[in-house]
Design a protein around this motif. Structure first.
Motif, PDB file in Angstrom:
ATOM      1  N   ILE A  36      54.197  29.511  41.354  1.00  0.00           N
ATOM      2  CA  ILE A  36      54.617  28.952  40.065  1.00  0.00           C
ATOM      3  C   ILE A  36      56.097  29.213  39.854  1.00  0.00           C
ATOM      4  O   ILE A  36      56.855  28.337  39.430  1.00  0.00           O
ATOM      5  CB  ILE A  36      53.783  29.560  38.911  1.00  0.00           C
ATOM      6  CG1 ILE A  36      52.323  29.086  38.991  1.00  0.00           C
ATOM      7  CG2 ILE A  36      54.374  29.163  37.555  1.00  0.00           C
ATOM      8  CD1 ILE A  36      51.388  29.761  37.983  1.00  0.00           C
ATOM      9  N   VAL A  47      48.580  26.284  36.351  1.00  0.00           N
ATOM     10  CA  VAL A  47      49.127  25.330  37.330  1.00  0.00           C
ATOM     11  C   VAL A  47      48.763  23.897  36.954  1.00  0.00           C
ATOM     12  O   VAL A  47      49.545  22.977  37.156  1.00  0.00           O
ATOM     13  CB  VAL A  47      48.686  25.616  38.797  1.00  0.00           C
ATOM     14  CG1 VAL A  47      49.423  26.810  39.358  1.00  0.00           C
ATOM     15  CG2 VAL A  47      47.189  25.766  38.921  1.00  0.00           C
ATOM     16  N   ILE A  56      49.661  32.217  44.001  1.00  0.00           N
ATOM     17  CA  ILE A  56      49.799  31.189  42.965  1.00  0.00           C
ATOM     18  C   ILE A  56      50.891  31.620  41.990  1.00  0.00           C
ATOM     19  O   ILE A  56      51.753  30.828  41.602  1.00  0.00           O
ATOM     20  CB  ILE A  56      48.461  30.938  42.225  1.00  0.00           C
ATOM     21  CG1 ILE A  56      47.461  30.234  43.161  1.00  0.00           C
ATOM     22  CG2 ILE A  56      48.680  30.066  40.984  1.00  0.00           C
ATOM     23  CD1 ILE A  56      46.122  29.897  42.525  1.00  0.00           C
TER      24      ILE A  56
END
Lengths: 492, 492
Positions: free
Chosen positions: B230, B33, B226
């Motif tokens: 993404i 990230v 996460i």
């Protein structure tokens, strides 16, 4: 220095000048200092009700409003009290493209009658003078004005404010107190002004009886002092690399330091969590006692700073600390004094800040890579010692860890990192390059340890060839240091 | 949404996972990230004494400590109260290289029992939801946890804290209040969670009866979210420029706007100072009434924004306002939501901020130069209206000036600047280039005026072909706007 009869010495040099001419001149000078990246700090102090606001307005309206700021410092707020008293000034310093006017000067703190009997007076004055010297050394132009008026004029000005619907709120108890005890204040102001007069930035006592003339005089003197400031700063920059440095370390620390110490896995597992919990409890204890903790970690690449920090903080409440990974300064950070980016990160009372690399970069990477000139990093030792003293005098805990590994161990760790895909991101060309400067770094570390290991903010050298041993060591030093500090506190 | 029997639905998917594996995974994801410049915001809420601190510690210790921050939001401080209630969250948002954990979530404000009867509840909830949507739209990954425990467990945890020498300070009245009125809170929390559930960032109710399992589950869900985040963000970036935009302005403002208005020198000299003093008095008045004033100036190059600002502030106490010259964002500023750099500059109650160029850059220069994608600037109109509404709902004054000159007048002024040595620095290649995009700018101005002229934060279009006329106009609008605002205040 400040006398009643100053009023006879009216500085009327600028009386026949046209404001608009002075304005144009100052506008040009502002563009020049901006281009030369010289910050300008103007401190305006004086009697209450002497017209500071008007005179500041008259000055700033001639400047490019995008690069000028007026910062008002009256009574300290809650958050100010949770930091050393110079902290709030650091937050508002000019960057190298700004002109900043402080109303009032930082010295007003010690001019204030109520603080003059304080036993902190001497310490405060020194801290403030030291701040000014640091700024001057760093190439800031500092200009200081004190607006002087007669007792009668002050009374008259106070009355005028009382009558003004919109401005009467500007009056405070201080106005009346000063006016009532004018003679006493006169004497005291004189003493403080004398004590805080600095060759590169002397006090300009402005006869503010005639506000219009005073405003012009302030403008004129600002012009003069910016001009001479430009000369001083550019000259100092030219000379910066011609210092004739001599420094010999008598007792070197690192060459005889025993790096072979280890701990067994069993012992490690037994001790680790107990120490981690003890550390966490002590941090809670400092929180309830409003004590800030500041720790700095230094060491060569791959020395294991990150791992040690992780183990240290394992059981500490994450809401009570912040870890600052210090990298190369950004453009913004570079536009301030090098300590600015740390002053904006020092924790408030009760909190903890952990610095993974720190202000010591000035005497390490910046020294070795030439990012700081010799005179800059040479004077940094004193500046750093002074800064840490300000913090500990305020009641904060400051401790510094030097994680020490030898050249072979580093090589092994680098090779490890390069081979493991998951650790590969950790290693860059820079790391190998820094390695080639091993001896230079060790010399810089030696000097740092020699010159900045102080009773109030000690260095702990940690043998890190075995990571587990080092992690336990850091925890033990951390715990002992805090315990000792707490045990020395006066009973409350 | 939140039910008693949630405790039967234990999420034990991660029970058999090794912590160290989860840790390694999350470490990798964090690097991804970061490389993709996606900010991650994790909101952790839940019952008092449910173990938030421990669980957050367990989560953050797996992350690279240099890029993770835990921000504690408990009761609002003095300075928080001098701003809209979302202000303090804006100050602590993650940049695009950070993971930030909020303890507690911003919604805790409306979960707090004492605010639930407040008539501001609906407005607050909307402001907070709107903040979350802005962040999601901007490509932030938002992950929300609510730690759920039984009444009995809460009592037990409270008792354990009471017994702990170092941790008892963590207890507050809230812990006892919640425990005493558990059922009531249960119902209320359920309502708030339902209302603030968002498709891209749903609430994860964590059964925190077993703290170790809860910590693992939080880690596991963070990993999942996460990963899906993404995907969402990268997809949105790809699609960003494929919007199918349709916008027609019915009533254009500028083409028929009378630019020929002038004022005689005599009239100007007569009116100027009177108006300037009136403006200064009104600013004092707002200061004593704790009302913030926010003004934005827009207009083509050489429209005379700077000159108008200088005349406006002539008699205003320089300690009460700051002028922000807005240039291209720095790298640091670019690492946040585009409104962040303005939220860090909005004044506290009683102060004034003047923006020489402003957040409208998003729909002007960033639109025209392509620094923002079409979908980004397209949604900015709503975001800006919303933001200004938050400010005015808080009680602040917001007004916007559009300084309008025509193409010929600009040309003349550019040529003037080029010829006069003292003004030469003001003109650059960029200025001439922007000029070649005149029509595009006018179209963008028209749309801006059409879509963001609101009753609470109006635009004042100022004919600026004659500078003196424009300066008087700005002062008049400024004075009338503030007067009107003050006259509408409830008697205090």
């Amino acid at each position: 220095m400040l006398k009643k009869y100053d009023f006879d010495d009216i500085d009327d040099r600028y009386d026949n000048f046209k404001r608009s001419n002075l304005g144009e001149e100052i506008d040009k000078l502002q563009r020049i200092v901006q281009r030369l990246k010289i910050p300008v700090l103007i401190l305006v102090d004086g009697w209450e009700s002497s017209g500071k606001g008007d005179i500041i307005n008259d000055l700033t309206r001639e400047l490019d409003p995008r690069y000028v700021k007026v910062e008002l410092f009256d009574s300290r707020s809650d958050v100010d009290y949770l930091h050393p008293s110079v902290w709030r000034f650091w937050q508002k310093l000019p960057s190298h493209e700004e002109v900043v006017v402080f109303d009032q000067s930082f010295y007003s703190q010690v001019m204030n009658k109520d603080e003059r009997s304080s036993d902190k007076l001497k310490q405060r004055t020194e801290e403030l003078l030291n701040l000014e010297h640091m700024l001057l050394d760093d190439g800031t132009i500092v200009i200081k004005f004190f607006l002087h008026i007669k007792e009668k004029t002050q009374s008259k000005n106070i009355e005028a404010l009382e009558d003004s619907k919109f401005r009467q709120f500007l009056l405070s108890d201080n106005d009346y107190k000063q006016n009532k005890n004018y003679e006493e204040y006169l004497e005291w102001f004189g003493k403080v002004l004398k004590k805080t007069d600095v060759p590169e930035s002397p006090w300009n006592i402005i006869n503010a009886e005639d506000r219009k003339l005073a405003a012009k005089t302030v403008l004129g003197i600002t012009l003069e002092e910016i001009t001479s400031g430009i000369e001083r700063v550019t000259l100092a920059r030219e000379r910066a690399d011609k210092s004739d440095r001599k420094y010999y370390i008598e007792d070197t620390q690192l060459d005889e330091f025993d790096l072979s110490k280890t701990i067994s896995d069993k012992e490690y597992d037994k001790e680790l969590e107990i120490l981690q919990k003890e550390a966490a409890d002590l941090v809670y204890d400092c929180y309830t006692k409003d004590i800030a903790i500041i720790t700095a970690f230094e060491g060569v690449d791959a020395a294991g700073k990150g791992g040690a920090i992780q183990r240290l903080t394992r059981h500490i409440d994450p809401r009570s600390y912040t870890i600052h990974g210090i990298k190369a300064p950004t453009d913004l950070e570079n536009s301030y004094h090098y300590l600015w980016r740390f002053w904006t990160k020092f924790p408030k009372d009760g909190d903890m800040a952990i610095f993974d690399r720190s202000w010591y970069g000035r005497v390490l990477v910046e020294r070795i890579e030439g990012f700081a000139s010799e005179s800059e990093w040479e004077r940094a030792y004193d500046e750093i010692n002074h800064t840490e003293k300000v913090l500990t005098d305020h009641g904060s805990i400051v401790m510094k860890f030097f994680m020490y590994i030898d050249e072979d161990e580093q090589k092994e760790r680098f090779e490890d990192r390069q081979e493991e895909p998951d650790k590969n991101y950790k290693i860059t060309e820079d790391d190998w390059r820094n390695r080639s400067q091993w001896d230079e770094y060790i010399a810089a570390y030696e000097e740092m340890l020699d010159r900045t290991h102080t009773a109030n903010a000690p260095w702990y050298i940690v043998a890190t060839n075995q990571k587990k041993f080092a992690r336990i060591e850091v925890l033990k030093h951390f715990i002992n240091h805090i315990k000792e500090h707490l045990s020395e506190l006066p009973e409350s």
